[in-house]
Design a protein around this motif. Structure first.
Motif, PDB file in Angstrom:
ATOM      1  N   ARG A  40       0.911  -1.295   0.037  1.00  0.00           N
ATOM      2  CA  ARG A  40       0.159  -0.244  -0.012  1.00  0.00           C
ATOM      3  C   ARG A  40       0.986   1.153  -0.028  1.00  0.00           C
ATOM      4  N   ARG A  41       1.970   1.243   0.920  1.00  0.00           N
ATOM      5  CA  ARG A  41       2.850   2.432   0.959  1.00  0.00           C
ATOM      6  C   ARG A  41       3.537   2.636  -0.573  1.00  0.00           C
ATOM      7  N   VAL A  42       4.044   1.692  -1.065  1.00  0.00           N
ATOM      8  CA  VAL A  42       4.488   1.680  -2.573  1.00  0.00           C
ATOM      9  C   VAL A  42       3.538   2.260  -3.622  1.00  0.00           C
ATOM     10  N   GLY A  43       2.310   1.838  -3.376  1.00  0.00           N
ATOM     11  CA  GLY A  43       1.308   2.288  -4.295  1.00  0.00           C
ATOM     12  C   GLY A  43       0.934   4.012  -4.324  1.00  0.00           C
ATOM     13  N   ARG A  44       0.980   4.215  -2.805  1.00  0.00           N
ATOM     14  CA  ARG A  44       0.856   5.796  -2.719  1.00  0.00           C
ATOM     15  C   ARG A  44       2.120   6.464  -3.557  1.00  0.00           C
ATOM     16  N   GLU A  45       3.206   5.985  -3.410  1.00  0.00           N
ATOM     17  CA  GLU A  45       4.436   6.658  -3.710  1.00  0.00           C
ATOM     18  C   GLU A  45       4.240   6.624  -5.463  1.00  0.00           C
ATOM     19  N   TRP A  46       3.893   5.579  -5.968  1.00  0.00           N
ATOM     20  CA  TRP A  46       3.526   5.384  -7.479  1.00  0.00           C
ATOM     21  C   TRP A  46       2.472   6.425  -7.725  1.00  0.00           C
ATOM     22  N   GLY A  47       1.266   6.704  -6.903  1.00  0.00           N
ATOM     23  CA  GLY A  47       0.358   7.493  -7.391  1.00  0.00           C
ATOM     24  C   GLY A  47       0.927   9.018  -7.492  1.00  0.00           C
ATOM     25  N   ARG A  48       2.054   9.403  -6.961  1.00  0.00           N
ATOM     26  CA  ARG A  48       2.585  10.655  -7.309  1.00  0.00           C
ATOM     27  C   ARG A  48       3.300  10.892  -8.436  1.00  0.00           C
ATOM     28  N   VAL A  49       3.810   9.958  -8.788  1.00  0.00           N
ATOM     29  CA  VAL A  49       4.753   9.988 -10.040  1.00  0.00           C
ATOM     30  C   VAL A  49       4.006   9.590 -11.196  1.00  0.00           C
ATOM     31  N   THR A  50       3.102   8.767 -11.379  1.00  0.00           N
ATOM     32  CA  THR A  50       2.576   8.186 -12.433  1.00  0.00           C
ATOM     33  C   THR A  50       1.281   8.646 -12.866  1.00  0.00           C
ATOM     34  N   GLY A  51       0.727   9.376 -12.143  1.00  0.00           N
ATOM     35  CA  GLY A  51      -0.575  10.100 -12.702  1.00  0.00           C
ATOM     36  C   GLY A  51      -1.787   9.162 -12.732  1.00  0.00           C
ATOM     37  N   ASP A  52      -2.768   9.554 -13.264  1.00  0.00           N
ATOM     38  CA  ASP A  52      -4.068   9.008 -13.189  1.00  0.00           C
ATOM     39  C   ASP A  52      -3.996   7.332 -13.963  1.00  0.00           C
ATOM     40  N   PRO A  53      -4.399   6.279 -13.206  1.00  0.00           N
ATOM     41  CA  PRO A  53      -4.267   4.960 -13.704  1.00  0.00           C
ATOM     42  C   PRO A  53      -5.264   4.711 -14.904  1.00  0.00           C
ATOM     43  N   ALA A  54      -6.486   5.639 -14.855  1.00  0.00           N
ATOM     44  CA  ALA A  54      -7.538   5.250 -15.941  1.00  0.00           C
ATOM     45  C   ALA A  54      -6.818   5.913 -17.145  1.00  0.00           C
ATOM     46  N   ALA A  55      -5.739   6.774 -17.204  1.00  0.00           N
ATOM     47  CA  ALA A  55      -5.351   7.192 -18.383  1.00  0.00           C
ATOM     48  C   ALA A  55      -4.434   6.388 -18.956  1.00  0.00           C
ATOM     49  N   TRP A  56      -3.698   5.551 -18.041  1.00  0.00           N
ATOM     50  CA  TRP A  56      -2.790   4.395 -18.599  1.00  0.00           C
ATOM     51  C   TRP A  56      -3.534   3.333 -19.301  1.00  0.00           C
ATOM     52  N   ARG A  57      -4.702   3.193 -18.947  1.00  0.00           N
ATOM     53  CA  ARG A  57      -5.652   2.111 -19.443  1.00  0.00           C
ATOM     54  C   ARG A  57      -6.115   2.736 -20.882  1.00  0.00           C
ATOM     55  N   ARG A  58      -6.299   4.082 -20.929  1.00  0.00           N
ATOM     56  CA  ARG A  58      -6.698   4.698 -22.214  1.00  0.00           C
ATOM     57  C   ARG A  58      -6.110   4.752 -23.284  1.00  0.00           C
ATOM     58  N   ALA A  59      -4.449   4.738 -22.676  1.00  0.00           N
ATOM     59  CA  ALA A  59      -3.186   4.896 -23.767  1.00  0.00           C
ATOM     60  C   ALA A  59      -3.015   3.452 -24.256  1.00  0.00           C
ATOM     61  N   LEU A  60      -3.519   2.335 -23.929  1.00  0.00           N
ATOM     62  CA  LEU A  60      -3.415   0.989 -24.441  1.00  0.00           C
ATOM     63  C   LEU A  60      -3.707   1.098 -25.941  1.00  0.00           C
ATOM     64  N   PRO A  61      -2.973   0.489 -26.765  1.00  0.00           N
ATOM     65  CA  PRO A  61      -3.158   0.690 -28.159  1.00  0.00           C
ATOM     66  C   PRO A  61      -3.768  -0.776 -28.701  1.00  0.00           C
ATOM     67  N   VAL A  62      -3.995  -1.755 -27.791  1.00  0.00           N
ATOM     68  CA  VAL A  62      -4.617  -2.885 -27.791  1.00  0.00           C
ATOM     69  C   VAL A  62      -5.750  -3.318 -26.976  1.00  0.00           C
ATOM     70  N   SER A  63      -6.484  -4.234 -27.390  1.00  0.00           N
ATOM     71  CA  SER A  63      -7.732  -4.784 -26.188  1.00  0.00           C
ATOM     72  C   SER A  63      -6.947  -5.900 -25.510  1.00  0.00           C
ATOM     73  N   PRO A  64      -6.589  -5.625 -24.222  1.00  0.00           N
ATOM     74  CA  PRO A  64      -5.804  -6.945 -23.350  1.00  0.00           C
ATOM     75  C   PRO A  64      -6.803  -8.129 -23.539  1.00  0.00           C
ATOM     76  N   ASP A  65      -7.992  -8.440 -23.401  1.00  0.00           N
ATOM     77  CA  ASP A  65      -9.020  -9.266 -23.080  1.00  0.00           C
ATOM     78  C   ASP A  65      -8.951 -10.047 -24.351  1.00  0.00           C
ATOM     79  N   LEU A  66      -8.219 -11.212 -24.457  1.00  0.00           N
ATOM     80  CA  LEU A  66      -8.401 -11.827 -25.523  1.00  0.00           C
ATOM     81  C   LEU A  66      -9.179 -13.304 -25.429  1.00  0.00           C
TER      82      LEU A  66
END
Length: 759
Positions: A40-66
């Motif tokens: 959990r502590r690692v996750g909080r630190e990640w949140g400060r440097v990587t931004g919105d998780p939803a934006a990373w999902r929108r950036a995917l150029p593929v559909s991961p569900d195969l």
């Protein structure tokens, strides 16, 4: 305790639940409360440097569900095989036919090697799964009893060969010693009935001894079992070759080359994934039982015509006096007729429900048959006056005496040879399983967890073959020379298993009906004492005759297993999540901008189907801006190595997809929960595999993902454990090399590693 070494770093092909093995979830244990809090502590630190998780999902150029693989419960065995074909993800046929070891290199030699490998081992089974097999009692009995029942082909002879040293006076002790062995058979059989009841999911000596006596006794039991399995191959093949020598006299002149050939054939068959169960493999055991009943029945009928008066016994010269030492040595040699009794207690889960009850019934039938056949052979020896001879087996002499030299004699010899070879094949099923359990508990290299591309425990099978060949050749392929090594491992495992059961029932006070507990305690205690007596007798009386090899092998194995565990414990501690020990992406690692997919036309496609290569997806990029990226990070466990690989991928500021291949639905949900605790900062896809392996479905997923967007440059980022000492590198698998070889026929796929250095 932190023992997650090699989880994310190596991505082992963890297999499980094969013939009584633990569930797949046992291979990937959950993070403890302390590590979850650090996550959990690692996750909080990640949140400060990587931004919105939803934006990373929108950036995917593929559909991961195969899509997914069929559920394990939907996979049914074929008529004679243990493997069934299944479709790849997305329902498309696999475009990659080559897996590890099958890649075709340049040149004629490489092509010839590939063709030879396929001719011997068959096509790779990457798109096949192991079907769960449930055996009925009438099929399980011959399959699991082959080792035990076939031992009557050499056990009585081993007993008589020792007593023969004391001449006629020594042979007079045959019946009393045989009676003791029968009592031992019944006692150990009843003891294992209690083991099956207490461990309905499979209770081999290693598991029982480890759970009740501790780590060191468990390792000693495992060492005894593995020694037993190596000698089962050597002794069974030697006895099988000796059985057919009278039928084919030329065989007697070259037993070693023929035995080596048989062992190599067993190696090839098991590497192909040949299963042992089914009607086909039940026939040799039933044929042997029929042959023995024919032999004993006709022999008793002939003896009845003479009023059961024993025939005259030759008077061999006595070279030793009848002493307690000689009697104990004969007891230890004759007790080899009990080898294989444990097989049913190891394989409880493969029985049809109710598993434990059917297994107990089958065990009772096996012990009953074993006693009847053993007593029948000893009785015939007494009535016919036949004694062991160097040039012909005891069983062959009995068959000649009773049945003559006609078709009935040939049937007895061929049935004996076939069941002995089947007994040798039984070791090829059980030896890799013991190695699997040791590797699961970090006492053996993790490579023994991995299923090969033919969905067999290839490395364990090869180790068994090499050890059996060395022993077989070193002792000249002679059964009499191999017998002194045999009883040590067998009865060490028996003793520790039954002693463990005594402790189990002692601890069960208040949880089990007292009368049942006392009865079980008495049976297991009796089995432990009797097995212990035979074990001590085997070590003391046969030490100089060859038992020292087994004793030193067991001691060396114990030392090696503890050193392997010590290394994995150190690596596990290094990988353990702890505060201020994790890597983060750089402060500028913000989400990349979404990429637009290429337009779909008659020449290209973006679904899961095969796309036709055009200028867009050909390897013709000449400038950095022409390359479109996707980073795929396979993660097994969220430890420091896995977190470092994720941080490295996010720092590239390219779309990232985390991929977890799970061996079970329960473990998949557990990983998702850990991922949510971390913060779900990157897109995650979880694939549950029916393969009982990890790397094969990983390759399948990457292939289908490539077909979806062949224009993308896909970088597979793997965490890798890098030990400082060269000898420790053998304890860690090299998945990256296997992926490179399997995927190199596809364009635009890059495999790289993020090293994690440990002591």
């Amino acid at each position: 305790m932190a023992r997650r070494a090699d989880r994310a770093g190596d991505g082992d092909d963890d297999a499980a639940d094969v013939g009584g093995m633990p569930s797949p979830s046992a291979l990937l244990p959950p993070l403890d409360a302390e590590q979850v809090e650090v996550l959990r502590r690692v996750g909080r630190e990640w949140g400060r440097v990587t931004g919105d998780p939803a934006a990373w999902r929108r950036a995917l150029p593929v559909s991961p569900d195969l899509g997914g693989f069929p559920a394990p419960g939907e996979i049914r065995p074929a008529a004679l095989g243990r493997h069934v074909r299944i479709s790849s993800l997305g329902g498309e046929p696999s475009a990659i036919e080559l897996t590890e070891g099958d890649e075709a290199g340049p040149g004629r030699r490489a092509r010839a090697a590939r063709l030879l490998r396929r001719a011997v081992l068959g096509m790779p089974l990457r798109s096949s799964a192991i079907a769960r097999e449930r055996l009925r009692k009438r099929v399980a009995l011959p399959v699991l009893s082959a080792d035990a029942l076939s031992s009557v082909a050499y056990g009585p002879e081993a007993l008589l060969a020792v007593l023969l040293l004391a001449g006629v006076a020594g042979l007079g002790y045959t019946s009393p010693i045989a009676a003791v062995i029968v009592v031992l058979m019944v006692a150990v059989g009843l003891s294992y009935r209690q083991t099956i009841r207490a461990y309905p999911h499979g209770g081999g000596s290693y598991l029982v001894a480890s759970a009740n006596l501790g780590r060191t006794p468990g390792l000693l039991a495992a060492a005894g079992l593995m020694t037993d399995y190596v000698l089962t191959v050597s002794v069974s093949v030697a006895s099988g070759v000796a059985a057919i020598s009278p039928v084919f006299p030329k065989v007697a002149n070259s037993p070693v080359p023929l035995g080596v050939l048989v062992i190599l054939l067993l190696l090839a068959g098991n590497l192909r994934g040949v299963r042992q169960a089914g009607r086909l493999f039940a026939l040799p055991t039933y044929a042997f039982v029929l042959a023995m009943f024919l032999l004993v029945g006709v022999g008793l009928f002939q003896a009845a015509g003479h009023g059961f008066t024993p025939e005259a016994t030759p008077h061999p010269p006595a070279t030793e006096a009848v002493t307690l030492f000689l009697v104990l040595r004969a007891l230890a040699s004759g007790s080899t007729a009990m080898a294989g009794i444990e097989a049913i207690s190891n394989a409880v889960p493969i029985f049809q429900p109710p598993e434990w009850r059917n297994a107990r019934t089958t065990l009772t039938m096996m012990v009953s048959l074993l006693v009847v056949l053993f007593v029948g052979i000893i009785t015939l020896v007494h009535l016919t006056g036949v004694i062991p001879h160097h040039h012909e087996t005891l069983l062959s002499q009995l068959a000649h005496h009773v049945l003559g030299s006609g078709p009935a004699y040939v049937f007895v010899q061929l049935a004996t040879a076939s069941v002995l070879l089947l007994a040798a094949n039984t070791a090829y099923n059980d030896f890799p399983r013991v190695l699997f359990l040791l590797a699961r508990d970090w006492h053996a290299p993790r490579i023994f967890l991995r299923l090969g591309d033919r969905l067999a425990f290839s490395h364990g099978i090869i180790v068994l073959t090499v050890a059996a060949l060395v022993i077989f050749v070193a002792f000249g392929g002679r059964t009499a020379a191999l017998i002194p090594l045999y009883a040590v491992g067998v009865f060490l495992a028996f003793t520790l298993s039954q002693t463990g059961m005594v402790v189990h029932w002692h601890r069960a006070r208040g949880r089990v009906h007292d009368r049942h507990r006392r009865r079980s305690l008495l049976l297991n205690g009796t089995g432990a004492v009797l097995a212990g007596i035979v074990f001590v007798a085997a070590v003391v009386t046969k030490f100089l005759a060859g038992a020292w090899v087994a004793v030193f092998t067991i001691g060396g194995f114990l030392l090696l297993a503890k050193r392997v565990r010590r290394h994995y414990d150190r690596v596990g501690e290094a990988l353990r999540l702890r505060p201020h020990a994790f890597d983060l992406p750089t402060a500028g690692s913000q989400v990349p901008a979404p990429e637009a997919e290429p337009e779909t036309g008659p020449e290209t496609g973006t679904g899961t189907g095969q796309a036709t290569e055009t200028a867009t997806d050909a390897e013709t990029e000449e400038a950095p801006e022409q390359i479109h990226h996707l980073s795929v990070v396979p993660v097994a466990v969220l430890d420091l190595a896995g977190m470092r690989a994720l941080a490295y991928a996010a720092a590239l500021r390219q779309p990232v997809l985390a991929l977890h291949i799970s061996p079970s639905d329960e473990e998949a949900e557990r990983f998702r929960e850990n991922w949510r605790e971390w913060g779900d900062h990157l897109p995650l896809e979880v694939v549950v595999t029916p393969y009982r392996a990890i790397v094969a479905p990983l390759i399948d997923y990457l292939e289908v993902l490539h077909r979806q967007r062949p224009d993308l440059t896909m970088t597979v980022i793997l965490p890798e454990i890098v030990p400082r000492r060269r000898r420790h590198r053998l304890l860690h698998s090299r998945v990256a090399g296997r992926l490179r070889r399997a995927l190199r026929t596809l364009p635009k796929i890059v495999v790289t590693t993020v090293p994690f250095h440990v002591e």
